[in-house]
Design an enzyme around this catalytic site. Structure first.
Site, PDB file in Angstrom:
ATOM      1  N   ARG A  60       0.813  -1.218   0.000  1.00  0.00           N
ATOM      2  CA  ARG A  60       0.000   0.000   0.000  1.00  0.00           C
ATOM      3  C   ARG A  60       0.850   1.273   0.000  1.00  0.00           C
ATOM      4  O   ARG A  60       0.450   2.299  -0.522  1.00  0.00           O
ATOM      5  CB  ARG A  60      -0.935  -0.007   1.212  1.00  0.00           C
ATOM      6  CG  ARG A  60      -2.058   1.021   1.103  1.00  0.00           C
ATOM      7  CD  ARG A  60      -3.022   0.916   2.272  1.00  0.00           C
ATOM      8  NE  ARG A  60      -2.375   1.176   3.526  1.00  0.00           N
ATOM      9  CZ  ARG A  60      -2.460   0.408   4.612  1.00  0.00           C
ATOM     10  NH1 ARG A  60      -3.179  -0.692   4.601  1.00  0.00           N
ATOM     11  NH2 ARG A  60      -1.827   0.732   5.714  1.00  0.00           N
ATOM     12  N   TYR A 113     -15.568  20.696 -10.874  1.00  0.00           N
ATOM     13  CA  TYR A 113     -16.058  19.341 -11.200  1.00  0.00           C
ATOM     14  C   TYR A 113     -17.095  18.940 -10.138  1.00  0.00           C
ATOM     15  O   TYR A 113     -16.824  19.013  -8.934  1.00  0.00           O
ATOM     16  CB  TYR A 113     -14.850  18.409 -11.198  1.00  0.00           C
ATOM     17  CG  TYR A 113     -15.140  16.943 -11.319  1.00  0.00           C
ATOM     18  CD1 TYR A 113     -15.771  16.410 -12.434  1.00  0.00           C
ATOM     19  CD2 TYR A 113     -14.742  16.058 -10.310  1.00  0.00           C
ATOM     20  CE1 TYR A 113     -16.002  15.050 -12.540  1.00  0.00           C
ATOM     21  CE2 TYR A 113     -14.971  14.695 -10.413  1.00  0.00           C
ATOM     22  CZ  TYR A 113     -15.610  14.201 -11.540  1.00  0.00           C
ATOM     23  OH  TYR A 113     -15.846  12.863 -11.639  1.00  0.00           O
ATOM     24  N   ASP A 185      -6.837  21.548  -9.654  1.00  0.00           N
ATOM     25  CA  ASP A 185      -7.162  20.395 -10.492  1.00  0.00           C
ATOM     26  C   ASP A 185      -6.721  20.777 -11.904  1.00  0.00           C
ATOM     27  O   ASP A 185      -7.325  21.626 -12.558  1.00  0.00           O
ATOM     28  CB  ASP A 185      -8.677  20.107 -10.430  1.00  0.00           C
ATOM     29  CG  ASP A 185      -9.064  18.861 -11.224  1.00  0.00           C
ATOM     30  OD1 ASP A 185      -8.376  18.540 -12.207  1.00  0.00           O
ATOM     31  OD2 ASP A 185     -10.081  18.228 -10.875  1.00  0.00           O
ATOM     32  N   LYS A 210      -7.918  10.406 -17.512  1.00  0.00           N
ATOM     33  CA  LYS A 210      -8.211  11.076 -18.794  1.00  0.00           C
ATOM     34  C   LYS A 210      -7.049  10.904 -19.775  1.00  0.00           C
ATOM     35  O   LYS A 210      -6.782   9.800 -20.191  1.00  0.00           O
ATOM     36  CB  LYS A 210      -8.544  12.548 -18.557  1.00  0.00           C
ATOM     37  CG  LYS A 210      -9.448  12.822 -17.354  1.00  0.00           C
ATOM     38  CD  LYS A 210     -10.796  12.175 -17.469  1.00  0.00           C
ATOM     39  CE  LYS A 210     -11.627  12.502 -16.224  1.00  0.00           C
ATOM     40  NZ  LYS A 210     -12.765  11.643 -16.039  1.00  0.00           N
TER      41      LYS A 210
END
Ligand SMILES: Cc1ncc(COP(=O)(O)O)c(C=O)c1O
Length: 396
Positions: A60, A113, A185, A210
């Site tokens: 992790r 967003y 962002d 994206k």
């Protein structure tokens, strides 16, 4: 493993996207790093186990595959370091939570967003953090909204639905003067077309889902920070247990190698279509910062080195019926959320939760992601949509 050559610092971002985060000669000469899958990492002695004295201690908190992508992104974007999360949305929430505590106040752009807005209105509110939404075009005027308990300013430029370009350097000056963290962002521009750290941003967030991934088959987020913020961000990231799956990380590492050339094609096709759309009947205006007609064009030209493949078109009157007729008539465009993949996509933009950046617009907004298909075919598809929308107007 930051690069395969020592002189890489001065290279262009597109070159770094090809070469960063790999060391073929540490991997028997193989061009790409292997995928390390794993939770358990073994230690050779109990002393090393007790002291956690080795590069990797548990899946992790990192693997060599994760390090490869983290280092590549930090190098391309110019941050001190990068952390990877399971999605772009998780990158947003992790970054915000890392910097706030109960009783704090944050400033959030109104054109953000939508799930980020939801996160603020629900989770942050429940944790005792208050959000004020601001006009994305506010620039230096944001100083007037700062309160004694304000901790951070969140930016997203351009907004991914209505494409307002923010004056990031002006906002960064206020953040520096008032000792606030500045988060951004940066998904629309990618690390290739906007360099947030050169403009005073402290923490840069990407939905690597994206353009870096590029094929609509992976979810991944990235959070990079400058040296002053990295420790706090990383502590929050580890404490929240945010991490990314090795195969997804590899897919994004693979996508990164071709992102420059894909983006060039997205940019070219998108600008050609956006300019053409401005001349089409049934179109009121086109919201693309690369167009001279866009109110944010000068800022975009000053701060960005390119544009990507999404923008919105405002239909010349009508409402939901016209928007849905447009969308139903499309044959090449897929109807679906997200963007940055190889295919064209379209959605009807929802502005119902906005309080400031909500228009007025002459008609419904359709967001288009222009894919890698032939431009003439895409134009023909959009023409079908425009005709269908105007047919509704005639008979309505
Ligand atoms: C601007 C922006 N930020 C963040 C995200 C979230 O990314 P993900 O879908 O990987 O959670 C998206 C997704 O559409 C987005 O458009």
């Amino acid at each position: 493993m930051s690069s395969d050559k020592k002189s890489s610092r001065n290279r262009a971002p597109a070159t770094k996207a090809v070469h960063s985060g790999r060391a073929p000669h540490d991997n028997f000469g193989f061009v790409n790093p292997p995928v390390y899958r794993g939770s358990t990492v073994l230690f050779p002695t109990v002393e090393k186990l007790w002291k956690r004295d080795q590069a990797y201690t548990y899946g992790r908190s990192g693997t060599p595959t994760i390090t490869a992508l983290e280092e590549a992104l930090a190098e391309i974007e110019g941050g001190a370091a990068t952390a990877l999360t399971g999605s772009g949305y998780q990158a947003v929430s992790t970054a915000i939570v890392a910097f706030v505590k109960a009783g704090d106040h944050i400033l959030m752009l109104d054109s953000v967003y939508q799930p980020t807005r939801k996160f603020c209105d629900h989770m942050l509110a429940r944790l005792g953090v208050e959000t004020t939404y601001y006009d994305p075009l506010i620039g230096a005027g944001i100083a007037e909204l700062v309160r004694p308990n304000t901790r951070l300013i969140f930016t997203e430029s351009p907004g991914s639905q209505t494409f307002e370009v923010q004056d990031i350097p002006a906002i960064a000056r206020v953040a520096a003067e008032r000792d606030l963290w500045l988060l951004m962002d940066n998904t629309w521009a990618t690390p290739l077309y906007f360099r947030p750290f050169d403009h005073g941003v402290d923490v840069s967030i990407h939905a690597a889902t994206k353009y870096p991934a590029g094929h609509s088959d992976v979810l991944l987020g990235t959070v990079s920070a400058n040296a002053a913020c990295w420790e706090r961000l990383h502590e929050g990231f580890l404490t929240l247990g945010a991490c990314a799956a090795p195969d997804d990380v590899y897919q994004v590492l693979r996508g990164l190698r071709t992102m420059g050339v894909r983006l060039e094609r997205h940019e070219q096709s998108t600008l050609e279509i956006a300019r053409w759309l401005e001349q089409q009947p049934g179109v009121a205006c086109v919201l693309h910062p690369g167009l001279e007609s866009h109110p944010g064009h000068a800022l975009w030209k000053r701060d960005f080195t390119g544009s990507s493949g999404i923008f919105s078109v405002v239909l010349d009157g009508g409402g939901q019926k016209q928007a849905h007729a447009f969308l139903d008539a499309l044959e090449i465009f897929g109807l679906g959320y997200s963007w940055g993949g190889y295919e064209s996509l379209a959605v009807h933009v929802y502005l119902g939760d906005r309080t400031i950046a909500k228009g007025p617009y002459e008609g419904p907004l359709i967001r288009l992601q222009i894919g890698l298909e032939d431009v003439a075919d895409i134009k023909a598809d959009i023409t079908r949509g425009l005709k269908a929308a105007s047919a509704v107007q005639v008979t309505a």
